[in-house]
Design a protein around this motif. Structure first.
Motif, short mmCIF file in Angstrom:
data_model
loop_
_atom_site.label_atom_id
_atom_site.label_comp_id
_atom_site.label_asym_id
_atom_site.label_seq_id
_atom_site.Cartn_x
_atom_site.Cartn_y
_atom_site.Cartn_z
N LYS A 19 16.43 49.23 -12.24
CA LYS A 19 16.24 50.58 -13.02
C LYS A 19 15.10 51.41 -12.25
CE LYS A 19 17.44 50.94 -17.50
NZ LYS A 19 17.12 51.10 -18.73
N THR A 101 11.13 50.56 -21.84
CA THR A 101 12.14 50.72 -22.16
C THR A 101 12.64 49.92 -23.37
OG1 THR A 101 13.00 48.79 -20.90
CG2 THR A 101 12.77 50.56 -19.52
N HIS A 203 27.61 56.54 -24.80
CA HIS A 203 27.44 57.55 -23.69
C HIS A 203 27.63 57.16 -22.36
CE1 HIS A 203 26.12 59.25 -27.45
NE2 HIS A 203 24.91 58.46 -27.40
N ARG A 207 23.41 60.34 -17.66
CA ARG A 207 22.22 60.07 -16.83
C ARG A 207 21.44 59.71 -18.19
NH1 ARG A 207 20.31 61.37 -11.36
NH2 ARG A 207 22.42 62.11 -11.31
N ASP A 208 20.48 58.38 -18.01
CA ASP A 208 19.67 58.24 -18.99
C ASP A 208 18.25 58.87 -18.85
OD1 ASP A 208 17.61 57.23 -20.73
OD2 ASP A 208 17.86 55.12 -19.65
N GLU A 211 15.41 57.23 -17.10
CA GLU A 211 15.46 56.93 -15.58
C GLU A 211 15.60 58.34 -14.65
OE1 GLU A 211 16.13 53.69 -14.10
OE2 GLU A 211 15.08 53.40 -15.92
N ALA A 257 19.71 58.95 -28.25
CA ALA A 257 19.75 58.68 -26.68
C ALA A 257 18.70 59.75 -25.94
CB ALA A 257 20.79 58.07 -26.24
N GLU A 258 19.01 61.03 -26.43
CA GLU A 258 18.36 61.89 -25.38
C GLU A 258 16.94 62.19 -26.00
OE1 GLU A 258 21.00 65.10 -24.79
OE2 GLU A 258 22.52 63.89 -23.77
N LYS A 265 12.37 58.69 -26.35
CA LYS A 265 12.16 58.00 -25.31
C LYS A 265 10.71 58.49 -24.70
CE LYS A 265 16.61 56.19 -24.30
NZ LYS A 265 17.78 56.40 -23.65
#
Ligand SMILES: Cc1cc2nc3c(=O)[nH]c(=O)nc-3n(C[C@H](O)[C@H](O)[C@H](O)COP(=O)(O)OP(=O)(O)OC[C@H]3O[C@@H](n4cnc5c(N)ncnc54)[C@H](O)[C@@H]3O)c2cc1C
Length: 334
Positions: A19, A101, A203, A207-208, A211, A257-258, A265
């Motif tokens: 990553k 993470t 998902h 794109r994470d 990252e 997740a976003e 995050k």
């Protein structure tokens, strides 16, 4: 007897690709170690990694210990804990750095108990390991009403960190190449001992944010889930990821997740574009390591402007289509 002070960086892979957030930590820790005579930096990589990354892009002077067993392909807390504990002892490390993470948030507390180490989470590498760092880390607490300072109390320290983006996401600038030592397989990592029950991919293909080098994030002021199409378009043009404030996730406009911030995050992009986000302390808690921050808000007194490098005062519904048009033109000419 190891006269050097050794620190270990954990390199996290997914699908055989290390990553970017881990590589940023590896690069920055090595850069800072160069300012600390007598300090050696090693890394531990669990699971497969592309030969391109192993042969070419893990720069620096350190040693990468590679545990390339099938059992490490996917995260398994038991296997990973044992591997990290053994490697920490093998290299006599005094500190362990992770990228901040989901994996490290699960693994690091286990390790701190096993290794009797102080654990500091959500730190910036430069805060804890920079020239003035002294191993302490500061974080906003009580919804941003106070700043707390955390100091390690034990000789062994574990940090989950973000790093300001380094110039290269793949290699440090010294041009040196880390040497790779493949660790002996262990009979105690047989998969049948700890079988994987189910793997869920959320998902896929998206794109994470953790990252991404460029994040186009939207807040409640976007007005609706549909308006995020503008942000998706802009993110696509820039090769970035879409992020969101908690208000947006609570509305159900975007997946958790976003979400970026205290309960989402922690991100460290080179460019953070905040669209119709007010800039609450809980949101800012997630972007402290961002490089350039550009904010668009119709309220000239929005708190996001206090931390933004560039401020665009106006309506996102007018400004974003213009920005998209400009970028399209710009890209056409390149
Ligand atoms: C314990 C706790 C944890 C939290 N964790 C998080 C977290 O992880 N992440 C997070 O983001 N929040 C978190 N929050 C919530 C946080 O306090 C804020 O409520 C949230 O960040 C606000 O989101 P927002 O900026 O999108 O919405 P708002 O505060 O509603 O701001 C919307 C902004 O959009 C602007 N705007 C409106 N219309 C337009 C337009 N047409 N064009 C341009 N600008 C426009 C407005 O001027 C305003 O500044 C947490 C709160 C608590 C109590």
């Amino acid at each position: 007897m190891n006269a050097m002070n050794t620190v270990l960086v954990f390199l996290e892979q997914r699908e055989g690709v290390v990553k970017k957030s881990s590589i940023d930590i590896w690069n920055r820790v090595q850069e800072l170690a160069a300012l600390r005579p007598g300090t050696a930096v090693s890394a531990l990589l669990a699971g497969p990694a592309s030969s391109r990354q192993l042969d070419g892009s893990l720069g620096g002077n350190g040693v990468v210990y590679h545990a390339n067993e099938a059992a490490f392909k996917l995260y398994n807390p038991e296997h990973y804990t044992r591997l990290v504990v053994e490697t920490m002892k093998k290299v006599a490390a005094t500190a362990l750095f992770f990228a901040d993470t989901a994996l490290s948030r699960d693994l690091a507390p286990r390790l701190s108990v096993r290794l009797k180490a102080s654990l500091l989470t959500g730190c910036a590498v430069d805060d804890v390991w920079g020239a003035d760092g002294g191993g302490c880390c500061q974080r906003a607490v009580y919804s941003g009403a106070a700043i707390a300072s955390f100091a390690p109390t034990r000789p062994l320290k574990i940090y989950t960190c973000t790093s300001r983006p380094t110039r290269s996401s793949s290699a440090i600038t010294s041009g040196a190449q880390a040497s790779v030592v493949v660790l002996e397989p262990s009979s105690r990592t047989r998969e049948e001992l700890f079988p994987l029950v189910r793997r869920m991919v959320m998902h896929a293909g998206v794109r994470d944010v953790a990252e991404a080098r460029i994040i186009v994030a939207g807040g409640r002021g976007m007005g609706s889930a549909g308006s995020f199409g503008l942000l998706e378009e802009l993110a696509r043009l820039l090769g970035g990821a879409v992020g969101a404030s908690r208000a947006v996730v609570d509305e159900g406009w975007r997946p958790h997740a976003e979400q970026i911030g205290q309960t989402g995050k922690t991100v460290a992009p080179a460019l953070y574009l905040a669209c119709a986000i007010s800039g609450a302390p809980q949101h800012l808690a997630g972007i402290g390591s961002a490089g350039i921050v550009v904010a668009i808000n119709c309220d000239p007194h929005a708190p996001i402007f206090d931390i933004a490098d560039y401020a665009l005062v106006g309506d996102v519904h007018l400004l974003l289509p213009k920005l998209i048009e400009e970028f399209q033109e710009f890209l056409k000419k390149r």
